[in-house]
Scaffold this active site. Structure first.
Site, mmCIF file in Angstrom:
data_model
loop_
_atom_site.group_PDB
_atom_site.id
_atom_site.type_symbol
_atom_site.label_atom_id
_atom_site.label_comp_id
_atom_site.label_asym_id
_atom_site.label_seq_id
_atom_site.Cartn_x
_atom_site.Cartn_y
_atom_site.Cartn_z
ATOM 1 C CD GLU A 207 -3.019 -1.047 0.315
ATOM 2 O OE1 GLU A 207 -3.220 0.018 -0.495
ATOM 3 O OE2 GLU A 207 -3.910 -2.027 0.473
ATOM 4 C CB CYS B 124 -2.008 7.081 0.909
ATOM 5 S SG CYS B 124 -3.282 6.180 1.908
HETATM 6 P P1 NAP Z 1 8.006 5.584 4.888
HETATM 7 O O1 NAP Z 1 9.122 6.115 4.980
HETATM 8 O O2 NAP Z 1 8.177 4.800 3.467
HETATM 9 O O3 NAP Z 1 7.955 4.602 5.816
HETATM 10 C C1 NAP Z 1 6.795 3.415 6.061
HETATM 11 C C2 NAP Z 1 7.426 2.165 7.046
HETATM 12 O O4 NAP Z 1 8.550 1.627 6.327
HETATM 13 C C3 NAP Z 1 8.022 2.857 8.234
HETATM 14 O O5 NAP Z 1 7.945 1.909 9.099
HETATM 15 C C4 NAP Z 1 9.593 2.912 7.815
HETATM 16 O O6 NAP Z 1 10.386 2.981 9.019
HETATM 17 C C5 NAP Z 1 9.592 1.912 7.087
HETATM 18 N N1 NAP Z 1 10.851 2.146 5.911
HETATM 19 C C6 NAP Z 1 11.042 3.033 5.402
HETATM 20 N N2 NAP Z 1 12.344 2.776 4.400
HETATM 21 C C7 NAP Z 1 12.313 1.504 4.468
HETATM 22 C C8 NAP Z 1 13.057 0.205 3.617
HETATM 23 N N3 NAP Z 1 14.013 1.024 2.803
HETATM 24 N N4 NAP Z 1 12.932 -0.757 4.014
HETATM 25 C C9 NAP Z 1 11.845 -1.223 4.875
HETATM 26 N N5 NAP Z 1 11.444 -0.478 5.606
HETATM 27 C C10 NAP Z 1 11.452 0.950 5.359
HETATM 28 O O7 NAP Z 1 6.810 6.218 4.700
HETATM 29 P P2 NAP Z 1 5.885 7.328 5.644
HETATM 30 O O8 NAP Z 1 6.756 8.601 5.453
HETATM 31 O O9 NAP Z 1 6.172 6.643 7.128
HETATM 32 O O10 NAP Z 1 4.551 7.084 5.367
HETATM 33 C C11 NAP Z 1 3.995 8.182 4.129
HETATM 34 C C12 NAP Z 1 4.046 7.040 2.772
HETATM 35 O O11 NAP Z 1 3.293 6.230 2.998
HETATM 36 C C13 NAP Z 1 3.420 8.094 1.668
HETATM 37 O O12 NAP Z 1 3.911 7.816 0.485
HETATM 38 C C14 NAP Z 1 1.989 7.733 1.730
HETATM 39 O O13 NAP Z 1 1.048 7.901 0.422
HETATM 40 C C15 NAP Z 1 2.031 6.203 1.852
HETATM 41 N N6 NAP Z 1 0.783 5.659 2.607
HETATM 42 C C16 NAP Z 1 0.014 4.821 1.817
HETATM 43 C C17 NAP Z 1 -0.964 4.104 2.353
HETATM 44 C C18 NAP Z 1 -1.735 3.155 1.303
HETATM 45 O O14 NAP Z 1 -2.884 2.736 1.917
HETATM 46 N N7 NAP Z 1 -1.548 3.080 0.261
HETATM 47 C C19 NAP Z 1 -1.537 4.679 3.646
HETATM 48 C C20 NAP Z 1 -0.550 5.475 4.318
HETATM 49 C C21 NAP Z 1 0.447 5.920 3.843
HETATM 50 P P3 NAP Z 1 11.044 3.972 9.662
HETATM 51 O O15 NAP Z 1 10.145 5.011 10.215
HETATM 52 O O16 NAP Z 1 11.974 3.470 10.871
HETATM 53 O O17 NAP Z 1 11.877 4.698 8.488
#
Ligand code: NAP
Length: 454
Positions: A227, A261
């Site tokens: 997602e 998102c």
């Molecule tokens: P993020 O930086 O990608 O982090 C999401 C999760 O992934 C966190 O637990 C993060 O841990 C972990 N993570 C980050 N980089 C990683 C990697 N290379 N390998 C494994 N795990 C990794 O995203 P965010 O800033 O928290 O959230 C915003 C994003 O989520 C936006 O792009 C939004 O659109 C998307 N989102 C999508 C949905 C949907 O349902 N499609 C819903 C909500 C949000 P750390 O915090 O420890 O880095």
């Protein structure tokens, strides 16, 4: 150490010690054992515990709402609504899981053939900070009801929420190690996925995180549900009810401080109503108040961190440099926290960051289209495909466009895109694959097994 920083004032809330490799391995082994017992429990037993979880969420609504607002800055009324929705998804799967996963007889040449849905084991959830409770519960409720056990690696800035969620399941009476939160940095996720005890992974987060998780999981042939991000287009046609449409479009852009998102991100307006829409949009947007997220008169709080706020501002500046017209906001306020004001960019075009990238904050991009066909073309001109909406008084026209023309996982007519436990939720293209919620969500992490008897 993993730190939780209050985005309203940039002060440290708490530091959390990361789980060691040995503790993590022990946890996984205990979870595997817990699964052997949990998968044999009846649906009615699991359902009674899931109902307890819903009750605990309702009882501790205020405590958990305050925690979310403290850690990531969403307005307190939206935190309360989020907790209510989590209780709803727990009740929903408590009531429906058995129906969704009942064996299905299929007539064949055999004496008896049927499809049965069997749990897989320990499922890893990697979750984002923006809806710290909801993202986890919409994964956990179906996953646990299906007989799996779940391990959560939450975003580092919401570690307090992560532990609170584990507390909900524990107080609800779930056996130990059926749901575990672990504090660990994202650099260790690769190793965790490769652990043979992990059977599958669900990640909600950015595209780069999704790509990384999917490629590691793929190399071990482990199923993933992704997602990821979105740049949802809202198409506004010449026959739309402009007053209602503008209100919906503004509210959808600002929900959760713009950090959703499925927030509306690009408003694609046909030329007949472009000027009027833009004027009304700015007018409505400029009355939205930014400030302390605990003050209920404010519409948006801070962004989740200064780093994210600065990245957003950079996207705005680069869009202006590329020709977008700044009509409101667009500056970094002299405040201690990660605040960013409601911002409107008009005359946005493909090639500008506000069109091509995901803007995760209160920044609206208004795009002019020649006509319906051009608007649809612009709406689909994106690497994302999460949600989309169309606004028109002609409901049949709206339905046709939503069904046949817009390329996204969820297309809404005359309303903003939202998730609902009863409807499947997920994206196409770089917004990811797989579905959460509804009957589709609970069937993602099960073995859809065929049994055929001579
Ligand atoms: P993020 O930086 O990608 O982090 C999401 C999760 O992934 C966190 O637990 C993060 O841990 C972990 N993570 C980050 N980089 C990683 C990697 N290379 N390998 C494994 N795990 C990794 O995203 P965010 O800033 O928290 O959230 C915003 C994003 O989520 C936006 O792009 C939004 O659109 C998307 N989102 C999508 C949905 C949907 O349902 N499609 C819903 C909500 C949000 P750390 O915090 O420890 O880095």
């Amino acid at each position: 150490m993993v730190q939780s920083i209050n985005p309203s004032n940039n002060e440290l809330i708490k530091s959390y010690k990361e789980i060691s490799d040995i503790e993590l391995q022990n946890t996984l082994v205990r979870m595997k054992t817990a699964f052997e017992n949990w998968k044999q429990q009846s649906f009615s037993f699991r359902s009674s515990l899931m109902k307890n979880a819903a009750e605990i969420l309702r009882k501790k609504r205020e405590e958990y709402s305050k925690l979310m607002t403290l850690e990531m800055g969403k307005p307190i009324s939206q935190s309360r609504a989020e907790i209510d929705k989590c209780a709803w998804v727990c009740d929903y799967y408590a009531d429906n899981a058995e129906k969704f996963l009942t064996d299905e007889i299929i007539k064949t040449d055999s004496t008896k053939s049927f499809v049965t849905y069997q749990p897989l084991g320990v499922i890893l959830a990697v979750m984002p900070w923006n809806f710290p409770f909801w993202q986890v519960f919409r994964f956990a409720a179906p996953t646990l009801m299906a007989g799996n056990v779940g391990i959560l690696k939450h975003a580092s800035n919401v570690s307090g929420c992560s532990l609170a969620i584990e507390e909900v399941f524990s107080e609800a009476g779930f056996p130990e190690f059926v749901f575990k939160s672990v504090i660990l940095s994202s650099s260790r996720v690769k190793d965790l996925i490769s652990n043979p005890i992990i059977q599958a992974v669900s990640i909600t987060g950015s595209v780069p995180a999704g790509k990384s998780v999917a490629s590691v999981a793929g190399s071990f042939i482990k199923k993933t549900v992704l997602e990821l991000g979105g740049s949802d287009p809202y198409v506004v046609l010449e026959d739309a009810d402009l007053t209602e449409t503008v209100q919906t479009c503004v509210n959808s852009r600002l929900i959760n401080g713009g950090q959703s998102c499925i927030a509306a991100k690009r408003f694609i307006v046909v030329k007949e109503v472009y000027d009027r829409f833009t004027e009304m949009y700015v007018d409505f947007m400029k009355h939205k108040k930014m400030g302390d997220p605990f003050d209920e008169t404010n519409d948006i709080g801070p962004q989740a961190s200064v780093k994210l706020r600065d990245e957003l501002h950079d996207q705005v500046l680069r869009s202006i440099e590329a020709g977008a017209k700044l009509l409101l906001g667009g500056f970094v306020p002299e405040l201690k926290g990660a605040f960013y004001p409601p911002t409107v960019l008009a005359d946005v075009k493909p090639g500008m960051p506000a069109f091509d990238e995901e803007l995760f904050g209160p920044v609206a991009a208004i795009v002019k289209a020649e006509d319906e066909d051009d608007a649809i073309k612009l709406a689909n001109q994106t690497v994302f495909g999460l949600g989309a909406a169309v606004f028109t008084k002609d409901v049949a026209r709206g339905e046709r466009i939503a069904k046949e023309k817009l390329n996204a996982g969820s297309c809404f007519v005359n309303q903003f895109v939202r998730s609902d436990p009863r409807l499947p939720f997920g994206g196409i293209k770089e917004s990811g694959y797989g579905r959460e919620l509804s009957v589709f969500g609970i069937r993602e992490f099960v073995n859809i097994k065929t049994v055929s008897i001579k």
